[in-house]
Structures are given as structure tokens and as C-alpha cells.
Scaffold this active site. Sequence first.
Site, PDB file in Angstrom:
ATOM      1  N   GLN A 114       0.861  -1.188   0.000  1.00 11.88           N
ATOM      2  CA  GLN A 114       0.000   0.000   0.000  1.00 11.88           C
ATOM      3  C   GLN A 114       0.899   1.241   0.000  1.00 11.88           C
ATOM      4  OE1 GLN A 114      -3.311  -0.404   2.893  1.00 11.88           O
ATOM      5  NE2 GLN A 114      -2.580  -2.501   3.185  1.00 11.88           N
ATOM      6  N   ASP A 189       4.921  -8.275 -13.702  1.00 14.93           N
ATOM      7  CA  ASP A 189       4.164  -7.048 -13.972  1.00 14.93           C
ATOM      8  C   ASP A 189       5.169  -5.944 -14.276  1.00 14.93           C
ATOM      9  OD1 ASP A 189       5.111  -6.054 -11.431  1.00 14.93           O
ATOM     10  OD2 ASP A 189       3.451  -7.097 -10.463  1.00 14.93           O
ATOM     11  N   LYS A 213      -0.784  -7.951 -17.195  1.00 11.04           N
ATOM     12  CA  LYS A 213      -1.975  -8.530 -16.577  1.00 11.04           C
ATOM     13  C   LYS A 213      -2.977  -7.452 -16.210  1.00 11.04           C
ATOM     14  CE  LYS A 213       0.349  -8.725 -12.054  1.00 11.04           C
ATOM     15  NZ  LYS A 213       0.981  -9.606 -11.080  1.00 11.04           N
ATOM     16  N   THR A 244      -1.046 -15.370  -1.639  1.00  7.83           N
ATOM     17  CA  THR A 244      -1.827 -16.607  -1.798  1.00  7.83           C
ATOM     18  C   THR A 244      -1.393 -17.400  -3.027  1.00  7.83           C
ATOM     19  OG1 THR A 244      -3.544 -15.401  -3.022  1.00  7.83           O
ATOM     20  CG2 THR A 244      -3.843 -15.615  -0.637  1.00  7.83           C
ATOM     21  N   GLY A 246      -2.007 -17.264  -6.137  1.00  8.73           N
ATOM     22  CA  GLY A 246      -2.910 -17.479  -7.265  1.00  8.73           C
ATOM     23  C   GLY A 246      -2.353 -16.869  -8.545  1.00  8.73           C
TER      24      GLY A 246
END
Length: 354
Positions: A114, A189, A213, A244, A246
Amino acid sequence: MSNQEAVGTVRSSGLKVISGNSNPEFAALVAEHLGTTVTKATVGKFANGEINISIDDPVRGDDVFVVHPTCSNQATGLNVNEAVMELLLLIHTIKLSSAKRISAVIPHFAYARQDRKSEARVPISASAVAQLLVNVGVDRIVTVDLHCGQIQGFFKNTPVNNLMASREFAHYLQSKEIKPEMLAIVAPDAGAVDRARRLADKLNAEKVVTILKRRVQAGKVDSMHIAGDVSGMVAVIVDDMTDTSGTLVKAAEVLKQNGASKVFAMITHGVLTDPACSRIEASDALTEVVVTDTMPQAHNLSRCSKLVVLSVAPLIAEAMRRIHTEQSMDNLYSTSFLPAKRGVVQTEPEEQKE
């Protein structure tokens, strides 16, 4: 020593290592590389859950390094917010104990994702945590692979050493004896392109590829496209963290679909929140996921056979050694750097000794 000899004696500042409950094993390993032990401190809780801290050994006039990643630890029952609070109170307590200098060694810096306002009415949490550390009295920050390099600017008038794990990753990949012309270093990214180029330069890799993405929300990606050719190449995804996993697993699948022969992942901070380990284990596309020990990984190693953990303790110990002895940090960022002999803290640079 006679009373006359004692009068006017000036005590030289010693190097002290102090840790909380976020990763005490890592702090002990760093201390071992420095030829010392972790200074005794009591870090517990009152009955109502408030954190209770006391430094059990004197630190007056010492150069104190608080080795404390802001992360959870299943073994000690600590969550990330408690880790942040422990760090703040440790620095505050050491400040009140008259230490000469306090350096916060934060291998994993929480809330780094953040780092800007991406939409209305959201916090810049990385800035808030940085301000807390500065206001509580820290003199220097040492960290590893910040999510965004510009976070260093949040620490107003406080020096920050943002170390890189690319050297450790480069040495590991070199041990695999993969030909440079067969390597494609993959930035997952746009923000990871510099990190990917840095590793590619160290390995003389043939290609740097970027995955484009479209993220619909944190941890969820709508679509992925590869900018570059990975056909027949060994693809190495490089990133600062995986939570996580994913997105990581999906990226590996896209690379395999585009012809990559193998897919490795080099991730500095293995957060690996459930169901990360099960996703990695179930992925046919991923060969290995290599992380560092900036966060505790014992629990994850027991659940994930594809997980490999590299230690950055020698790198951090060497940074601490150089800060303590006022030596340059320049070549810590190169593959040619060799740590000083374990257990040796020089009191002055070698070239100045007679």
C-alpha cells in the site's frame, strides 16, 4: 584496574543484536555470522493482550540493531500487526535505555504493497508505518527488496539500506547450470521489470520478458499476456513477494502454454498465506518456488515439496558489520561480494590496519 585508571575511561560502543517474536531464529543466525549472540530481551504480553517489553541487558552507549521482520509467525502465535507494534516498542525501549544508535533491520517490511493511493479514500499504509518508525526514534533502516524503491522516501531524513536478494538467486540459478542463452527472466508485472533486469544482468540471461496482466482486485487477475517469446526457454519469474500465490501459479501456466520448458519462481518474501502451498503443490507448471528466510518458512517447508529457502542472513550480517564499522555498502549490491569471515567484526577497515 585502579580508581585512577578508571577515571576518564571512555567505553567504546559495542554491536548489540535484539529481536522480538517475529523471527528469533533468523536474528540468532545473523548474530552468529557476526560472532555474537542476541541480547536478552523479554517480549511478551500482559493479560489484556498489550505488549510487555523489557531489555534484560544494558545497552547504554551501544550500537543496537533490532532484527525484526514485520510478519506473522505461526510458531510464536504472532500476527503482522503485533509484529509492527513489537518493533515500535522495542525501538522506544532501547531509545530510553540510552543506546548510542538504533538501526531497525526489517528483512520484510509490512504494508509495503500500500505505497500509493490507487483509488479514493484509501490509506498510504507504507508511509504511515514509516512515519511511526521515524517518530519513535529509529536512526537507520535496513531492509530487503522493498515492494517499491520509492518507499525509502517515506522515512524522512532517515537513511535506508534496501538490500537485494538477486545475488542469492543468481548463485542458486548458476548452480543449476542452465545455459544463459536458454534463460528467460520474467517480470510478472511492469513494476518488477527493474528487478528482472537486475537478475538477468547477473546471469547474462538471453531475454527479459514481461507479463501484462489486468488485475480486478488484490490477489485476483482477470487476464494475462506475455510480451516476449519464451518458447523452449527456462522461464524464471522474479518478484518481491507472493501471498496466496494465485497470480504466481496462473503466470506459470501461461508461460508453459507459451512454450517454456520449465518455470522457476524466485520470490524474496514468501508470505504464502493459505491456500498458497496447496496451489503451488498442485501446479504442474511450476518446477520450484525459491524464497528467502526474510520470513519464517519452517511451517511452509513441511507442507510444500517444491519450496526452496535461501538465507539472506550472511548479506544482512555483512550490512550490519559495515554500518557498525562505518564502511561503504557499495559492493553489497554486486555478485562479486563475499561476506567477511563468520564471527569477525572488524573495528576498522582492513586497509587502515598496520
